[in-house]
Write a protein that holds these residues in place. Sequence first.
Motif, PDB file in Angstrom:
ATOM      1  N   THR A   1       0.740  -1.163   0.052  1.00 35.63           N
ATOM      2  CA  THR A   1      -0.328   0.050  -0.027  1.00 35.63           C
ATOM      3  C   THR A   1       0.918   1.326   0.042  1.00 35.63           C
ATOM      4  O   THR A   1       2.136   1.392   0.889  1.00 35.63           O
ATOM      5  CB  THR A   1      -0.666   0.162   1.188  1.00 35.63           C
ATOM      6  OG1 THR A   1      -1.671  -1.230   1.761  1.00 35.63           O
ATOM      7  CG2 THR A   1      -1.857   1.371   0.951  1.00 35.63           C
ATOM      8  N   ARG A   2       0.425   2.316  -0.551  1.00 33.49           N
ATOM      9  CA  ARG A   2       1.177   3.493  -0.835  1.00 33.49           C
ATOM     10  C   ARG A   2      -0.025   4.561  -0.296  1.00 33.49           C
ATOM     11  O   ARG A   2      -1.577   4.294  -1.023  1.00 33.49           O
ATOM     12  CB  ARG A   2       1.662   3.552  -1.848  1.00 33.49           C
ATOM     13  CG  ARG A   2       3.021   3.055  -2.242  1.00 33.49           C
ATOM     14  CD  ARG A   2       4.048   3.408  -3.949  1.00 33.49           C
ATOM     15  NE  ARG A   2       4.695   2.305  -4.023  1.00 33.49           N
ATOM     16  CZ  ARG A   2       6.008   2.574  -3.762  1.00 33.49           C
ATOM     17  NH1 ARG A   2       5.741   4.010  -3.763  1.00 33.49           N
ATOM     18  NH2 ARG A   2       6.568   1.421  -3.813  1.00 33.49           N
ATOM     19  N   MET A   3       0.672   5.743   0.257  1.00 32.31           N
ATOM     20  CA  MET A   3      -0.573   6.546   0.837  1.00 32.31           C
ATOM     21  C   MET A   3       0.243   7.671   0.962  1.00 32.31           C
ATOM     22  O   MET A   3       2.245   8.707   1.346  1.00 32.31           O
ATOM     23  CB  MET A   3      -1.256   6.932   2.175  1.00 32.31           C
ATOM     24  CG  MET A   3      -1.864   5.583   2.465  1.00 32.31           C
ATOM     25  SD  MET A   3      -2.146   4.642   4.127  1.00 32.31           S
ATOM     26  CE  MET A   3      -2.790   5.797   4.703  1.00 32.31           C
ATOM     27  N   VAL A   4      -0.052   8.723   0.772  1.00 27.88           N
ATOM     28  CA  VAL A   4       0.973   9.798   0.189  1.00 27.88           C
ATOM     29  C   VAL A   4       0.038  11.458   0.832  1.00 27.88           C
ATOM     30  O   VAL A   4      -1.341  11.293   1.071  1.00 27.88           O
ATOM     31  CB  VAL A   4       1.213  10.612  -1.278  1.00 27.88           C
ATOM     32  CG1 VAL A   4       1.892  12.200  -1.601  1.00 27.88           C
ATOM     33  CG2 VAL A   4       2.167   9.911  -1.747  1.00 27.88           C
TER      34      VAL A   4
ATOM     35  N   TRP B   1      -0.318   7.859  10.833  1.00 32.00           N
ATOM     36  CA  TRP B   1      -0.378   7.652   9.063  1.00 32.00           C
ATOM     37  C   TRP B   1       1.005   5.796   9.233  1.00 32.00           C
ATOM     38  O   TRP B   1      -0.127   5.326   8.553  1.00 32.00           O
ATOM     39  CB  TRP B   1       0.882   8.347   8.592  1.00 32.00           C
ATOM     40  CG  TRP B   1      -0.583   9.538   9.311  1.00 32.00           C
ATOM     41  CD1 TRP B   1      -1.645  10.316   9.104  1.00 32.00           C
ATOM     42  CD2 TRP B   1       0.307  11.009   8.712  1.00 32.00           C
ATOM     43  NE1 TRP B   1      -2.023  11.460   8.785  1.00 32.00           N
ATOM     44  CE2 TRP B   1      -0.801  12.344   8.401  1.00 32.00           C
ATOM     45  CE3 TRP B   1       1.512  11.560   8.039  1.00 32.00           C
ATOM     46  CZ2 TRP B   1      -0.840  13.559   8.361  1.00 32.00           C
ATOM     47  CZ3 TRP B   1       1.870  13.398   8.007  1.00 32.00           C
ATOM     48  CH2 TRP B   1       0.511  13.576   7.859  1.00 32.00           C
ATOM     49  N   MET B   2       1.169   5.622  10.369  1.00 37.21           N
ATOM     50  CA  MET B   2       2.149   4.107  10.094  1.00 37.21           C
ATOM     51  C   MET B   2       1.007   3.646  10.365  1.00 37.21           C
ATOM     52  O   MET B   2       1.294   2.068   8.846  1.00 37.21           O
ATOM     53  CB  MET B   2       3.122   4.365  10.161  1.00 37.21           C
ATOM     54  CG  MET B   2       4.277   5.146   9.664  1.00 37.21           C
ATOM     55  SD  MET B   2       6.136   5.606  11.390  1.00 37.21           S
ATOM     56  CE  MET B   2       6.527   4.417  10.717  1.00 37.21           C
ATOM     57  N   ASP B   3       0.485   3.224  10.881  1.00 36.79           N
ATOM     58  CA  ASP B   3      -0.457   3.075  11.349  1.00 36.79           C
ATOM     59  C   ASP B   3      -1.903   2.433  10.536  1.00 36.79           C
ATOM     60  O   ASP B   3      -2.097   0.973   9.994  1.00 36.79           O
ATOM     61  CB  ASP B   3      -0.935   2.711  12.609  1.00 36.79           C
ATOM     62  CG  ASP B   3      -1.422   1.908  13.424  1.00 36.79           C
ATOM     63  OD1 ASP B   3      -1.411   0.365  13.117  1.00 36.79           O
ATOM     64  OD2 ASP B   3      -2.996   2.087  14.515  1.00 36.79           O
ATOM     65  N   GLN B   4      -2.171   3.227   9.942  1.00 37.68           N
ATOM     66  CA  GLN B   4      -2.827   2.956   8.706  1.00 37.68           C
ATOM     67  C   GLN B   4      -2.853   2.967   7.966  1.00 37.68           C
ATOM     68  O   GLN B   4      -3.406   1.750   7.646  1.00 37.68           O
ATOM     69  CB  GLN B   4      -3.823   5.085   8.745  1.00 37.68           C
ATOM     70  CG  GLN B   4      -4.203   5.212   9.813  1.00 37.68           C
ATOM     71  CD  GLN B   4      -4.700   6.496   9.075  1.00 37.68           C
ATOM     72  OE1 GLN B   4      -4.313   7.047   8.169  1.00 37.68           O
ATOM     73  NE2 GLN B   4      -5.551   7.605  10.431  1.00 37.68           N
ATOM     74  N   ALA B   5      -1.748   2.989   7.364  1.00 39.65           N
ATOM     75  CA  ALA B   5      -1.332   2.022   6.866  1.00 39.65           C
ATOM     76  C   ALA B   5      -0.944   0.400   6.757  1.00 39.65           C
ATOM     77  O   ALA B   5      -0.807  -0.544   5.568  1.00 39.65           O
ATOM     78  CB  ALA B   5       0.736   3.032   5.731  1.00 39.65           C
TER      79      ALA B   5
ATOM     80  N   SER C   1       6.306  19.890   3.328  1.00 39.94           N
ATOM     81  CA  SER C   1       7.364  19.132   2.892  1.00 39.94           C
ATOM     82  C   SER C   1       5.995  17.548   2.092  1.00 39.94           C
ATOM     83  O   SER C   1       4.701  17.337   2.947  1.00 39.94           O
ATOM     84  CB  SER C   1       8.090  17.785   3.008  1.00 39.94           C
ATOM     85  OG  SER C   1       7.777  17.650   4.319  1.00 39.94           O
ATOM     86  N   ILE C   2       6.604  16.728   1.067  1.00 37.55           N
ATOM     87  CA  ILE C   2       5.469  15.299   1.387  1.00 37.55           C
ATOM     88  C   ILE C   2       6.315  14.260   1.367  1.00 37.55           C
ATOM     89  O   ILE C   2       6.872  14.328   1.794  1.00 37.55           O
ATOM     90  CB  ILE C   2       5.065  15.420  -0.439  1.00 37.55           C
ATOM     91  CG1 ILE C   2       4.585  16.341  -0.819  1.00 37.55           C
ATOM     92  CG2 ILE C   2       4.161  14.221  -0.983  1.00 37.55           C
ATOM     93  CD1 ILE C   2       5.208  16.611  -2.405  1.00 37.55           C
ATOM     94  N   VAL C   3       5.029  13.339   2.545  1.00 35.52           N
ATOM     95  CA  VAL C   3       5.384  11.908   2.813  1.00 35.52           C
ATOM     96  C   VAL C   3       4.397  11.363   1.813  1.00 35.52           C
ATOM     97  O   VAL C   3       3.459  11.587   1.882  1.00 35.52           O
ATOM     98  CB  VAL C   3       5.411  12.018   4.093  1.00 35.52           C
ATOM     99  CG1 VAL C   3       6.329  12.975   5.114  1.00 35.52           C
ATOM    100  CG2 VAL C   3       3.871  11.836   4.503  1.00 35.52           C
ATOM    101  N   GLU C   4       5.159  10.323   1.269  1.00 38.77           N
ATOM    102  CA  GLU C   4       4.788   8.605   1.223  1.00 38.77           C
ATOM    103  C   GLU C   4       5.037   7.597   2.311  1.00 38.77           C
ATOM    104  O   GLU C   4       6.129   7.448   2.432  1.00 38.77           O
ATOM    105  CB  GLU C   4       5.349   8.943   0.195  1.00 38.77           C
ATOM    106  CG  GLU C   4       4.491   7.343  -0.696  1.00 38.77           C
ATOM    107  CD  GLU C   4       5.238   6.613  -2.351  1.00 38.77           C
ATOM    108  OE1 GLU C   4       4.557   5.757  -2.950  1.00 38.77           O
ATOM    109  OE2 GLU C   4       6.631   7.371  -2.672  1.00 38.77           O
ATOM    110  N   LEU C   5       3.696   6.860   2.866  1.00 34.20           N
ATOM    111  CA  LEU C   5       4.010   5.540   2.925  1.00 34.20           C
ATOM    112  C   LEU C   5       3.945   4.555   2.714  1.00 34.20           C
ATOM    113  O   LEU C   5       3.076   5.140   1.287  1.00 34.20           O
ATOM    114  CB  LEU C   5       3.352   5.969   4.048  1.00 34.20           C
ATOM    115  CG  LEU C   5       3.095   6.975   5.744  1.00 34.20           C
ATOM    116  CD1 LEU C   5       2.302   7.827   5.259  1.00 34.20           C
ATOM    117  CD2 LEU C   5       2.717   6.541   7.165  1.00 34.20           C
ATOM    118  N   VAL C   6       4.978   3.767   2.651  1.00 39.65           N
ATOM    119  CA  VAL C   6       4.920   2.862   1.699  1.00 39.65           C
ATOM    120  C   VAL C   6       5.041   1.381   2.689  1.00 39.65           C
ATOM    121  O   VAL C   6       5.315   1.350   4.268  1.00 39.65           O
ATOM    122  CB  VAL C   6       6.123   2.255   1.016  1.00 39.65           C
ATOM    123  CG1 VAL C   6       6.055   1.344   0.206  1.00 39.65           C
ATOM    124  CG2 VAL C   6       6.305   3.995  -0.008  1.00 39.65           C
ATOM    125  N   ALA C   7       3.924   0.714   2.451  1.00 40.41           N
ATOM    126  CA  ALA C   7       3.780  -0.972   3.520  1.00 40.41           C
ATOM    127  C   ALA C   7       3.450  -1.721   2.776  1.00 40.41           C
ATOM    128  O   ALA C   7       3.156  -2.035   1.971  1.00 40.41           O
ATOM    129  CB  ALA C   7       2.602  -0.337   4.737  1.00 40.41           C
TER     130      ALA C   7
END
Length: 134
Positions: free
Chosen positions: A11-14, A36-40, A71-77
């Motif tokens: 999953t990827r979230m931005v 946010w990490m737990d949501q991903a 800035s922008i963050v992208e979470l990759v799970a």
Amino acid sequence: MPQHTQRPAETRMVYPIFPGDTNHYGTLFGGQAMAWMDQAAFITATRWARRKVVTVHSSAIDFKHPVPQGSIVELVAWIQRTGRTSMTVEVEMWVEPMQKDERRLASRGAFVLVALDEEGRPTPVPPLPEGGPS
């Protein structure tokens, strides 16, 4: 609607980092990053198991680089491992300045989620294929 032949294991979230997400230093609150990490991890595990899932454990979350406002963050799970009823999901948070084409690893952690049946009891999850996630 097309049918998927394999289960999604990533999953990827931005998210943009706005002032309401930051502390008095102008960087992302650690608690917001963890949420946010737990949501991903939750979305990844839900997509894998297609059942109700709950977080039962999180490993140490390493904060490697501050995440500044603007800035922008992208979470990759991704699913790292499956047990009989549990899934271990690795999550990385990458930070990107809006004006530059560069990325840095901001944080990383792992979450264990358990699938539940209709009565709230742990229930089996699909195993990862040999060789890891697809």
